[in-house]
Design an enzyme around this catalytic site. Structure first.
Site, PDB file in Angstrom:
ATOM      1  N   ASP A  36     -10.357  -5.532   6.183  1.00  0.00           N
ATOM      2  CA  ASP A  36      -9.759  -5.095   7.445  1.00  0.00           C
ATOM      3  C   ASP A  36     -10.753  -5.192   8.600  1.00  0.00           C
ATOM      4  O   ASP A  36     -10.369  -5.099   9.763  1.00  0.00           O
ATOM      5  CB  ASP A  36      -9.296  -3.635   7.316  1.00  0.00           C
ATOM      6  N   LYS A  38       2.684  -7.767   2.697  1.00  0.00           N
ATOM      7  CA  LYS A  38       1.324  -8.267   2.449  1.00  0.00           C
ATOM      8  C   LYS A  38       1.221  -8.830   1.040  1.00  0.00           C
ATOM      9  O   LYS A  38       0.662  -9.914   0.825  1.00  0.00           O
ATOM     10  CB  LYS A  38       0.297  -7.132   2.642  1.00  0.00           C
ATOM     11  N   GLN A  75      -3.938   1.260   3.011  1.00  0.00           N
ATOM     12  CA  GLN A  75      -2.886   1.265   4.026  1.00  0.00           C
ATOM     13  C   GLN A  75      -2.911   2.580   4.797  1.00  0.00           C
ATOM     14  O   GLN A  75      -2.870   3.664   4.214  1.00  0.00           O
ATOM     15  CB  GLN A  75      -1.518   1.049   3.363  1.00  0.00           C
TER      16      GLN A  75
END
Ligand code: NAP
Length: 276
Positions: free
Chosen positions: A115, A48, A92
């Site tokens: 997200d 990422k 995460q």
């Protein structure tokens, strides 16, 4: 039958985002928080951060040890929420055992929820007023759009009902006027349901779970699964070699949904940075 090239579509969309960032006076910033030593999570985070750098998103990486307390995680998220140069915060998952991910995520403000997992963003999706949508399902919608799949009135079957993939996927398909069936581990006669799918999305997490006898001739098959086969090789949920010939198009693993997920994280970071 067509094998969908998720990598190529991801590259096109990333180039568009790079252009957009270059032509803006705001540099989007993404904070990535990782807690503990999960090796898979470390690889995802590394990918990422690398992808962000390639298109001009500034990334800020924060690592907390396996022994971090709930309060330490939440204090860090609160501090990041205050920083103007950070437009998106990604925690995460999974967190180490003993930590409450839902409680921690509540410390990511809606405005920085790249997200799309917050109650606000999920609510907006349900109301068909999408703002930031979960990256994997959003990436799948972009794939379907790019392939010219007309979802209106089609039967879409989603296997899996997780809050992060299955549920938002089902909602997006419903919002696109598909008739949607969501299946899960308690579903009776999964095979018969899947066989009626014009579009079949599998998000289960079991190798070779979707077999050829579950797929209708000419169906579109999207494989979200990321599993290891008996030789330790990355594979999806779909028995690809036996299923592919029955489909009109199918995503491979790797090279299908995966590259689109990271791309949508960058897309979402641009949405929060540019306040779109
Ligand atoms: P998850 O939270 O474990 O959910 C799995 C879902 O599959 C659950 O809803 C479960 O049903 C259902 N399921 C399990 N066994 C089943 C069965 N025998 N029949 C029907 N349904 C069954 O997983 P997830 O986070 O959604 O992820 C799913 C897969 O996608 C994993 O392999 C993950 O690694 C992968 N993934 C890939 C990407 C990507 O970018 N490519 C992104 C995210 C996830 P219950 O609800 O009844 O337990």
């Amino acid at each position: 039958m067509k094998i969908i090239d998720g990598k190529a579509l991801a590259a096109t969309l990333r180039a568009e985002l790079k252009d957009k960032i270059e032509n803006s006076n705001i540099q989007p910033g993404l904070a990535v928080v990782i807690v503990g030593n999960d090796p898979a999570s470390r690889i995802y985070v590394r990918n990422k951060i690398k992808a962000c750098g390639e298109i001009g998103i500034r990334s800020f990486s924060y690592e907390l040890p396996e022994t971090a307390t709930q309060k330490e995680v939440e204090d860090l998220l609160d501090a990041l929420a205050e920083k103007d140069e950070i437009h998106g915060i990604l925690l995460q998952l999974p967190l180490p055992k003993g930590l409450d991910s839902e409680a921690a995520m509540a410390h990511i403000p809606f405005e920085k929820d790249v997200d799309g997992f917050s109650a606000e963003n999920l609510g907006l999706l349900t109301l068909h007023k999408e703002k930031v949508v979960a990256c994997t399902p959003l990436g799948i919608m972009k794939i379907l759009e790019n392939e010219g799949v007309d979802l209106c009135g089609k039967h879409a079957v989603v296997i899996g009902r997780s809050d992060t993939v299955g549920k938002p996927m089902a909602m997006l398909l419903l919002n696109a006027n598909a008739t949607v069936t969501v299946c899960h581990s308690k579903t009776v006669d999964l095979k018969a349901i899947c066989r009626t799918a014009d579009v079949l999305v599998s998000a289960v997490g079991k190798a070779k779970f979707v077999t050829a006898d579950m797929v209708k001739e000419g169906a579109v098959v999207i494989d979200v699964g990321m599993n290891r086969d008996e030789d330790g090789k990355l594979c999806g949920d779909v028995d690809f070699e036996n299923v592919k010939e029955k489909t009109s198009c199918i995503t491979p693993v790797p090279g299908g949904v995966g590259p689109m997920t990271i791309t949508m994280l960058m897309y979402n970071t641009c949405i929060t940075a540019f306040k779109e």
